[in-house]
Design a protein around this motif. Structure first.
Motif, PDB file in Angstrom:
ATOM      1  N   LEU A  40      48.563  50.358  71.031  1.00 24.57           N
ATOM      2  CA  LEU A  40      49.003  51.614  71.646  1.00 24.57           C
ATOM      3  C   LEU A  40      50.147  51.350  72.617  1.00 24.57           C
ATOM      4  O   LEU A  40      50.150  50.347  73.339  1.00 24.57           O
ATOM      5  CB  LEU A  40      47.852  52.281  72.409  1.00 24.57           C
ATOM      6  CG  LEU A  40      46.914  53.179  71.605  1.00 24.57           C
ATOM      7  CD1 LEU A  40      45.949  52.342  70.791  1.00 24.57           C
ATOM      8  CD2 LEU A  40      46.153  54.117  72.535  1.00 24.57           C
ATOM      9  N   LYS A  41      51.108  52.254  72.639  1.00 25.66           N
ATOM     10  CA  LYS A  41      52.141  52.231  73.664  1.00 25.66           C
ATOM     11  C   LYS A  41      51.564  52.912  74.905  1.00 25.66           C
ATOM     12  O   LYS A  41      51.130  54.065  74.845  1.00 25.66           O
ATOM     13  CB  LYS A  41      53.393  52.974  73.196  1.00 25.66           C
ATOM     14  CG  LYS A  41      54.106  52.293  72.036  1.00 25.66           C
ATOM     15  CD  LYS A  41      54.668  50.944  72.453  1.00 25.66           C
ATOM     16  CE  LYS A  41      55.487  50.321  71.338  1.00 25.66           C
ATOM     17  NZ  LYS A  41      56.004  48.984  71.717  1.00 25.66           N
ATOM     18  N   THR A  42      51.544  52.199  76.027  1.00 25.34           N
ATOM     19  CA  THR A  42      50.911  52.719  77.234  1.00 25.34           C
ATOM     20  C   THR A  42      51.952  53.300  78.184  1.00 25.34           C
ATOM     21  O   THR A  42      52.957  52.666  78.491  1.00 25.34           O
ATOM     22  CB  THR A  42      50.113  51.615  77.937  1.00 25.34           C
ATOM     23  OG1 THR A  42      50.962  50.475  78.136  1.00 25.34           O
ATOM     24  CG2 THR A  42      48.927  51.189  77.086  1.00 25.34           C
ATOM     25  N   VAL A  43      51.672  54.503  78.632  1.00 21.85           N
ATOM     26  CA  VAL A  43      52.538  55.236  79.562  1.00 21.85           C
ATOM     27  C   VAL A  43      51.739  55.441  80.844  1.00 21.85           C
ATOM     28  O   VAL A  43      50.662  56.046  80.818  1.00 21.85           O
ATOM     29  CB  VAL A  43      52.943  56.604  78.973  1.00 21.85           C
ATOM     30  CG1 VAL A  43      53.832  57.367  79.950  1.00 21.85           C
ATOM     31  CG2 VAL A  43      53.623  56.427  77.618  1.00 21.85           C
ATOM     32  N   PHE A  44      52.251  54.951  81.963  1.00 26.94           N
ATOM     33  CA  PHE A  44      51.479  55.021  83.208  1.00 26.94           C
ATOM     34  C   PHE A  44      52.265  55.760  84.276  1.00 26.94           C
ATOM     35  O   PHE A  44      53.409  55.426  84.579  1.00 26.94           O
ATOM     36  CB  PHE A  44      51.133  53.624  83.717  1.00 26.94           C
ATOM     37  CG  PHE A  44      49.917  53.593  84.595  1.00 26.94           C
ATOM     38  CD1 PHE A  44      48.708  53.122  84.113  1.00 26.94           C
ATOM     39  CD2 PHE A  44      49.975  54.057  85.907  1.00 26.94           C
ATOM     40  CE1 PHE A  44      47.573  53.109  84.924  1.00 26.94           C
ATOM     41  CE2 PHE A  44      48.857  54.052  86.719  1.00 26.94           C
ATOM     42  CZ  PHE A  44      47.643  53.577  86.230  1.00 26.94           C
ATOM     43  N   ASP A  45      51.631  56.774  84.849  1.00 23.93           N
ATOM     44  CA  ASP A  45      52.229  57.551  85.931  1.00 23.93           C
ATOM     45  C   ASP A  45      51.646  57.079  87.267  1.00 23.93           C
ATOM     46  O   ASP A  45      50.521  57.415  87.609  1.00 23.93           O
ATOM     47  CB  ASP A  45      51.941  59.035  85.717  1.00 23.93           C
ATOM     48  CG  ASP A  45      52.585  59.911  86.786  1.00 23.93           C
ATOM     49  OD1 ASP A  45      53.318  59.369  87.649  1.00 23.93           O
ATOM     50  OD2 ASP A  45      52.352  61.127  86.759  1.00 23.93           O
ATOM     51  N   PHE A  46      52.433  56.288  88.004  1.00 24.12           N
ATOM     52  CA  PHE A  46      52.002  55.800  89.313  1.00 24.12           C
ATOM     53  C   PHE A  46      52.304  56.811  90.425  1.00 24.12           C
ATOM     54  O   PHE A  46      51.903  56.585  91.569  1.00 24.12           O
ATOM     55  CB  PHE A  46      52.697  54.477  89.637  1.00 24.12           C
ATOM     56  CG  PHE A  46      52.265  53.325  88.772  1.00 24.12           C
ATOM     57  CD1 PHE A  46      51.130  52.593  89.069  1.00 24.12           C
ATOM     58  CD2 PHE A  46      52.994  52.975  87.644  1.00 24.12           C
ATOM     59  CE1 PHE A  46      50.726  51.533  88.275  1.00 24.12           C
ATOM     60  CE2 PHE A  46      52.608  51.910  86.840  1.00 24.12           C
ATOM     61  CZ  PHE A  46      51.469  51.192  87.156  1.00 24.12           C
ATOM     62  N   SER A  47      53.044  57.868  90.099  1.00 19.61           N
ATOM     63  CA  SER A  47      53.395  58.906  91.055  1.00 19.61           C
ATOM     64  C   SER A  47      54.077  58.281  92.280  1.00 19.61           C
ATOM     65  O   SER A  47      54.944  57.429  92.141  1.00 19.61           O
ATOM     66  CB  SER A  47      52.139  59.702  91.438  1.00 19.61           C
ATOM     67  OG  SER A  47      52.458  60.818  92.219  1.00 19.61           O
ATOM     68  N   THR A  48      53.669  58.671  93.466  1.00 20.04           N
ATOM     69  CA  THR A  48      54.308  58.180  94.696  1.00 20.04           C
ATOM     70  C   THR A  48      53.590  56.966  95.288  1.00 20.04           C
ATOM     71  O   THR A  48      53.960  56.487  96.362  1.00 20.04           O
ATOM     72  CB  THR A  48      54.324  59.287  95.762  1.00 20.04           C
ATOM     73  OG1 THR A  48      52.977  59.701  96.035  1.00 20.04           O
ATOM     74  CG2 THR A  48      55.123  60.496  95.286  1.00 20.04           C
ATOM     75  N   PHE A  49      52.597  56.430  94.568  1.00 17.69           N
ATOM     76  CA  PHE A  49      51.749  55.376  95.131  1.00 17.69           C
ATOM     77  C   PHE A  49      52.341  53.988  94.888  1.00 17.69           C
ATOM     78  O   PHE A  49      51.722  53.122  94.253  1.00 17.69           O
ATOM     79  CB  PHE A  49      50.335  55.489  94.553  1.00 17.69           C
ATOM     80  CG  PHE A  49      49.687  56.819  94.811  1.00 17.69           C
ATOM     81  CD1 PHE A  49      49.111  57.092  96.044  1.00 17.69           C
ATOM     82  CD2 PHE A  49      49.686  57.800  93.840  1.00 17.69           C
ATOM     83  CE1 PHE A  49      48.516  58.317  96.292  1.00 17.69           C
ATOM     84  CE2 PHE A  49      49.098  59.035  94.078  1.00 17.69           C
ATOM     85  CZ  PHE A  49      48.511  59.298  95.310  1.00 17.69           C
TER      86      PHE A  49
END
Length: 260
Positions: free
Chosen positions: A137-146
């Protein structure tokens, strides 16, 4: 192409405006990807309350596969918000049944039938990321402002497309992006609000411009940007065109109150 979003889902509640809507990083991403033509699924949890029913009804209408959206005894996660001008201000947060959520083997098997997996710091699947990435799987990660979260260094080696949010382009964020890229992602991208966006591929920085619009609510800007960007990636676009695709979708979202 099949898209899975496994992460935190909640209801944003504006008590002073008497408004609320179903959302969450993965929820918004899945809705936008589905509207862009990709079969999308949400793997998460809601409570057996009216907010949970609202989440399920809304996602069904959007055509999202919610066969692995768990309904647990208790309350759906809620985040209290206010608007400061057109920018959202976070208040109290009640995780509700998200505190109990964990992937079952059936959830894991289901996720493996997808091509892309989106998640976030609060989706409670962090320990599974290495497995999902190694499974193709291609992983997409949203870390936002952290940006300073202590878990980031452990997470990044299992991420293909890392997204962060920051307020401006400066030496700190460029150095941070280089550091993050060296830990494993194919691309590190940062949204900079009205200052556009920046993406780093290990060789060069690519700058994207924001699109001026009349802003109603900034909620959902980052999630829609990521959807537009990944849409560009899937279509084989250049990084500058992916940044433009993300900005175009985000600019349409922030002209309305709700995030999709």
């Amino acid at each position: 192409m099949r898209i899975a979003a496994a992460g935190f889902c909640c209801i944003d509640v504006y008590n002073n405006l008497k408004k609320y809507y179903p959302t969450g990083n993965g929820v918004d991403f899945a809705v936008h990807m589905n509207r862009l033509g990709y079969a999308s699924s949400l793997i998460s949890a809601v409570g057996n309350d009216s907010y949970g029913e609202l989440m399920k009804e809304t996602l069904k209408k959007e055509g999202i596969d919610i066969s692995h959206l768990h309904t647990l005894a208790g309350s759906t996660a809620v985040i209290q918000l206010e608007l400061n001008g057109n920018d959202r201000v976070h208040g109290d947060e009640d995780e509700g049944v998200m505190e109990q959520f964990s992937l079952t083997q059936k959830d894991i098997d289901f996720i493996l039938t997808h091509d892309y997996l989106h998640t976030d710091l609060f989706g409670r699947i962090l320990n599974r990321l290495p497995f999902f990435q190694s499974s193709g799987l291609k992983t997409v990660f949203d870390f936002s402002t952290f940006l300073q979260d202590e878990r980031i260094e452990r997470i990044l080696p299992s991420v293909d497309y890392a997204f962060f949010s920051y307020e401006q382009e400066d030496n700190f964020i460029r150095d941070y992006m280089k550091w993050a890229k060296n830990l494993g992602p194919s691309l590190v991208t940062v949204t900079l609000g009205e200052h556009g966006s920046l993406s780093y591929d290990g060789q060069a920085f690519h700058k994207g411009e924001s699109i001026p619009v009349d802003v109603v609510n900034t909620v959902g800007a980052g999630d829609s940007f990521i959807a537009g960007f990944i849409h560009g990636i899937i279509r084989g676009q250049s990084i500058p065109d992916c940044l433009k695709s993300g900005a175009t979708l985000a600019s349409s979202v922030i002209t309305q109150f709700e995030p999709y």
